[in-house]
Design a protein around this motif. Structure first.
Motif, mmCIF file in Angstrom:
data_model
loop_
_atom_site.group_PDB
_atom_site.id
_atom_site.type_symbol
_atom_site.label_atom_id
_atom_site.label_comp_id
_atom_site.label_asym_id
_atom_site.label_seq_id
_atom_site.Cartn_x
_atom_site.Cartn_y
_atom_site.Cartn_z
ATOM 1 N N UNK A 134 -4.606 8.027 14.065
ATOM 2 C CA UNK A 134 -4.607 9.208 14.930
ATOM 3 C C UNK A 134 -3.976 10.411 14.243
ATOM 4 N N UNK A 135 -3.073 10.155 13.292
ATOM 5 C CA UNK A 135 -2.375 11.226 12.569
ATOM 6 C C UNK A 135 -3.033 11.576 11.238
ATOM 7 N N UNK A 136 -4.180 10.997 10.971
ATOM 8 C CA UNK A 136 -4.873 11.266 9.712
ATOM 9 C C UNK A 136 -4.936 10.022 8.837
ATOM 10 N N UNK A 137 -5.455 10.150 7.614
ATOM 11 C CA UNK A 137 -5.588 8.999 6.721
ATOM 12 C C UNK A 137 -4.236 8.418 6.326
ATOM 13 N N UNK A 142 -7.629 -10.336 6.439
ATOM 14 C CA UNK A 142 -6.529 -9.651 5.741
ATOM 15 C C UNK A 142 -6.411 -8.197 6.185
ATOM 16 N N UNK A 143 -7.542 -7.532 6.397
ATOM 17 C CA UNK A 143 -7.510 -6.144 6.869
ATOM 18 C C UNK A 143 -6.876 -6.061 8.256
ATOM 19 N N UNK A 144 -7.248 -6.994 9.134
ATOM 20 C CA UNK A 144 -6.670 -7.016 10.470
ATOM 21 C C UNK A 144 -5.176 -7.293 10.454
ATOM 22 N N UNK A 145 -4.754 -8.236 9.626
ATOM 23 C CA UNK A 145 -3.327 -8.543 9.508
ATOM 24 C C UNK A 145 -2.551 -7.365 8.928
ATOM 25 N N UNK A 146 -3.144 -6.702 7.949
ATOM 26 C CA UNK A 146 -2.504 -5.541 7.337
ATOM 27 C C UNK A 146 -2.327 -4.422 8.358
ATOM 28 N N UNK A 147 -3.379 -4.158 9.134
ATOM 29 C CA UNK A 147 -3.296 -3.124 10.168
ATOM 30 C C UNK A 147 -2.217 -3.470 11.179
ATOM 31 N N UNK A 191 0.452 -5.443 10.738
ATOM 32 C CA UNK A 191 1.768 -5.355 10.100
ATOM 33 C C UNK A 191 2.246 -3.913 10.000
ATOM 34 N N UNK A 192 1.301 -2.998 9.854
ATOM 35 C CA UNK A 192 1.652 -1.578 9.735
ATOM 36 C C UNK A 192 1.758 -0.895 11.094
ATOM 37 N N UNK A 193 1.552 -1.654 12.179
ATOM 38 C CA UNK A 193 1.672 -1.098 13.517
ATOM 39 C C UNK A 193 0.479 -0.247 13.931
ATOM 40 N N UNK A 194 -0.673 -0.490 13.334
ATOM 41 C CA UNK A 194 -1.875 0.266 13.651
ATOM 42 C C UNK A 194 -2.684 -0.471 14.722
ATOM 43 N N UNK A 195 -3.594 0.238 15.367
ATOM 44 C CA UNK A 195 -4.450 -0.357 16.392
ATOM 45 C C UNK A 195 -5.355 -1.420 15.767
ATOM 46 N N UNK A 196 -5.751 -2.396 16.586
ATOM 47 C CA UNK A 196 -6.620 -3.465 16.086
ATOM 48 C C UNK A 196 -7.982 -2.955 15.624
#
Length: 72
Positions: free
Chosen positions: A19-22, A38-43, A45-50
């Motif tokens: 939401x805040x940009x790339x 791995x992409x889902x787990x990474x997102x 872990x970083x507190x990003x939306x699913x």
């Protein structure tokens, strides 16, 4: 020096559109497979939306932690 710094792993630069940009994240894995899991787990872990969009995945190469950190 610890052996972990000399063990080579595969590094990736993953860029998500938040939401805040790339947002770019550099990760390392023991193999060269970048999977949807791995992409889902990474997102997560970083507190990003699913359902955060992935802008790009760049393979940076197989290197040691020391090389990745210092370019040596």
């Amino acid at each position: 020096m610890l052996k972990i710094f000399h063990r080579k792993q595969h590094f990736f630069n993953v860029c998500f559109m938040t939401e805040n940009g790339p947002r770019s994240i550099i990760v390392r894995y023991p193999d060269k497979n970048m999977t949807p899991l791995r992409l889902g787990l990474l997102a997560r872990q970083e507190g990003l939306a699913d359902n955060v969009p992935v802008l790009s995945i760049s393979y940076l190469g197989k290197m040691s932690e020391r090389t990745a950190s210092y370019g040596i």
